[in-house]
Design a protein around this motif. Structure first.
Motif, PDB file in Angstrom:
ATOM      1  N   ALA B 178      47.557  33.750  43.419  1.00 58.38           N
ATOM      2  CA  ALA B 178      48.006  35.140  43.342  1.00 58.38           C
ATOM      3  C   ALA B 178      46.834  36.097  43.495  1.00 58.38           C
ATOM      4  O   ALA B 178      46.931  37.142  44.160  1.00 58.38           O
ATOM      5  N   ILE B 179      45.716  35.722  42.894  1.00 60.89           N
ATOM      6  CA  ILE B 179      44.514  36.575  42.971  1.00 60.89           C
ATOM      7  C   ILE B 179      44.044  36.691  44.411  1.00 60.89           C
ATOM      8  O   ILE B 179      43.759  37.789  44.904  1.00 60.89           O
ATOM      9  N   VAL B 180      43.977  35.546  45.085  1.00 58.86           N
ATOM     10  CA  VAL B 180      43.543  35.550  46.484  1.00 58.86           C
ATOM     11  C   VAL B 180      44.478  36.416  47.321  1.00 58.86           C
ATOM     12  O   VAL B 180      44.025  37.236  48.135  1.00 58.86           O
ATOM     13  N   ASP B 181      45.775  36.267  47.104  1.00 55.29           N
ATOM     14  CA  ASP B 181      46.743  37.070  47.851  1.00 55.29           C
ATOM     15  C   ASP B 181      46.481  38.564  47.654  1.00 55.29           C
ATOM     16  O   ASP B 181      46.456  39.335  48.614  1.00 55.29           O
ATOM     17  N   ALA B 182      46.295  38.940  46.401  1.00 54.37           N
ATOM     18  CA  ALA B 182      46.097  40.363  46.099  1.00 54.37           C
ATOM     19  C   ALA B 182      44.828  40.889  46.765  1.00 54.37           C
ATOM     20  O   ALA B 182      44.817  41.972  47.351  1.00 54.37           O
ATOM     21  N   ILE B 183      43.752  40.108  46.691  1.00 50.86           N
ATOM     22  CA  ILE B 183      42.492  40.556  47.284  1.00 50.86           C
ATOM     23  C   ILE B 183      42.630  40.665  48.799  1.00 50.86           C
ATOM     24  O   ILE B 183      42.246  41.671  49.404  1.00 50.86           O
ATOM     25  N   PHE B 184      43.207  39.648  49.402  1.00 50.90           N
ATOM     26  CA  PHE B 184      43.344  39.652  50.862  1.00 50.90           C
ATOM     27  C   PHE B 184      44.299  40.746  51.334  1.00 50.90           C
ATOM     28  O   PHE B 184      44.189  41.240  52.463  1.00 50.90           O
ATOM     29  N   ALA B 185      45.245  41.132  50.461  1.00 47.31           N
ATOM     30  CA  ALA B 185      46.172  42.204  50.815  1.00 47.31           C
ATOM     31  C   ALA B 185      45.546  43.577  50.586  1.00 47.31           C
ATOM     32  O   ALA B 185      46.151  44.600  50.868  1.00 47.31           O
ATOM     33  N   GLY B 186      44.340  43.564  50.048  1.00 53.63           N
ATOM     34  CA  GLY B 186      43.670  44.833  49.786  1.00 53.63           C
ATOM     35  C   GLY B 186      44.240  45.558  48.582  1.00 53.63           C
ATOM     36  O   GLY B 186      44.005  46.750  48.392  1.00 53.63           O
ATOM     37  N   ASN B 187      44.973  44.835  47.763  1.00 49.07           N
ATOM     38  CA  ASN B 187      45.596  45.436  46.583  1.00 49.07           C
ATOM     39  C   ASN B 187      44.655  45.322  45.382  1.00 49.07           C
ATOM     40  O   ASN B 187      44.727  44.384  44.601  1.00 49.07           O
ATOM     41  N   GLY B 188      43.790  46.315  45.237  1.00 48.43           N
ATOM     42  CA  GLY B 188      42.759  46.284  44.211  1.00 48.43           C
ATOM     43  C   GLY B 188      43.311  46.291  42.798  1.00 48.43           C
ATOM     44  O   GLY B 188      42.860  45.525  41.941  1.00 48.43           O
TER      45      GLY B 188
END
Lengths: 216, 216
Positions: B178-188
DNA sequence: ATCGTCATTCTTGTATACACGAATGTTGAC
DNA sequence: GTCAACATTCGTGTATACAAGAATGACGAT
């Protein structure tokens, strides 16, 4: 003169660095320092070791110690972390506030009000420190309090520069008011948000800082 | 054997403390240490000085050095700060992600997947460290990266205990996803939130930690 | 028997001496 | 005239010697 010469020297040299008596990039010669303070090289080395650990100087093996020059970018990074830690302290303070902490915050806050009202930048500089320390303490987290105090100390000289900027005094104090309100209302998220923006140096405030640094 | 004896000793003694060879509260005698490592007291004192600055031991003037016993409460406080710093690193990483950092995160993440799938707790312990370090680096803030790495290092032994808890491996890995997804989505904001809860030790996880600490 | 005081011992804190690596200046060759 | 190799010097790293304060144990008084 602290309990032992080593620690005394550490404070002494630290002050000299923070007051730019020892300029960033300057080499600190052990023998020279020993002579200057009238001690042997041993406690000087101990002091340098500690300053290296704190991050104020860098000891390159066999090549002596030099005063670290943080540079605007790194200072910005340090403020960024400081803002985050203060935000945490504020949110914890809002949740865990007890009578003693509440009184400490109120007391330091009103002292800020006086010095800000008087336009006394030097007094505000000091009172502001106490105010922030009161918030660290109110977080009821010893470790956080220590980390905040340490970083706060390291950023001291730049914070001083910041306060010189026009109107910063009254702006800072009104931000304090909102922070106190949020903490006393038990609104942790709001306290966190307010402290983050209060401590951080974004946009023009950063250019102001760089400008005043360049001015020395 | 590092560049000079002092730093080598620092690492050596640090490891001994982190691996509980030197128990919390134990007194560290300079002469004994000097004999044990076959050096003089001078570099031993230098090492102790540095460990004091790091916070692993406490040097009481004229009364020697003792290994600090953090105790469950203080360890909780340290994880609390760690969570906050990692949250910041994650949010910055999401905003500033570049190709190199993206690849580093992907690489370490998939290594975690392998070791988690194999149920290899020791391997995961190592890969997990690399994964988190990749996020620190991706924040593009040198200071934050250093602070995170330092605190991470200090919390290492307790993190190890945590992983022993049943099912923690797969839970941890799915949180990573989930963390990787958020980072890659640019969702800080999301990355920050997820990392905070991932790193923090709330509720039963804290009791688990205390229990495993008491078990030694 | 217990507590306080004093002497002894042990450990830390500081100074000094020595060793070794790095920096620098000089000399010679191209 | 410039560059490189070597010697010299200078400063850091480590060991040892000495000084001073704290812990400990013995002795005496209550």
């Amino acid at each position: 003169m602290s309990e032992n010469v080593g620690r005394w020297l550490r404070d002494e040299i630290e002050n000299a660095i923070l007051s730019y008596e020892f300029a960033p990039g300057e080499r600190l010669d052990e023998t020279v320092l020993a002579n200057r303070f009238g001690v042997s090289r041993t406690p000087v080395r101990e002091a340098l070791m500690q300053l290296d650990a704190i991050g104020l100087i860098e000891i390159r093996p066999r090549r002596g110690a030099i005063v670290i020059d943080p540079g605007p970018h790194r200072i910005y990074e340090m403020f960024e972390v400081m803002a985050e830690l203060e935000g945490l302290a504020g949110s914890l303070a809002a949740r865990r506030l007890d009578k003693a902490s509440r009184e400490a915050i109120t007391a330091t806050h009103s002292r800020c009000e006086q010095s800000a009202g008087a336009g006394d930048s030097d007094a505000y500089y000091y009172d502001n420190e106490e105010f922030h320390k009161a918030i660290y303490a109110a977080s009821r987290s010893d470790f956080l309090e220590e980390q905040c105090a340490q970083l706060h100390r390291r950023l001291r000289p730049y914070r001083r520069l910041q306060l010189r900027v026009r109107n910063r005094l009254s702006t800072s104090f009104s931000e304090h008011c909102a922070i106190v309100d949020a903490i006393f209302a038990g609104n942790g998220d709001e306290a966190r948000r307010l402290l983050r923006t209060h401590v951080g140096i974004q946009g023009e405030r950063f250019s102001d800082l760089v400008a005043s640094m360049a001015a020395r």
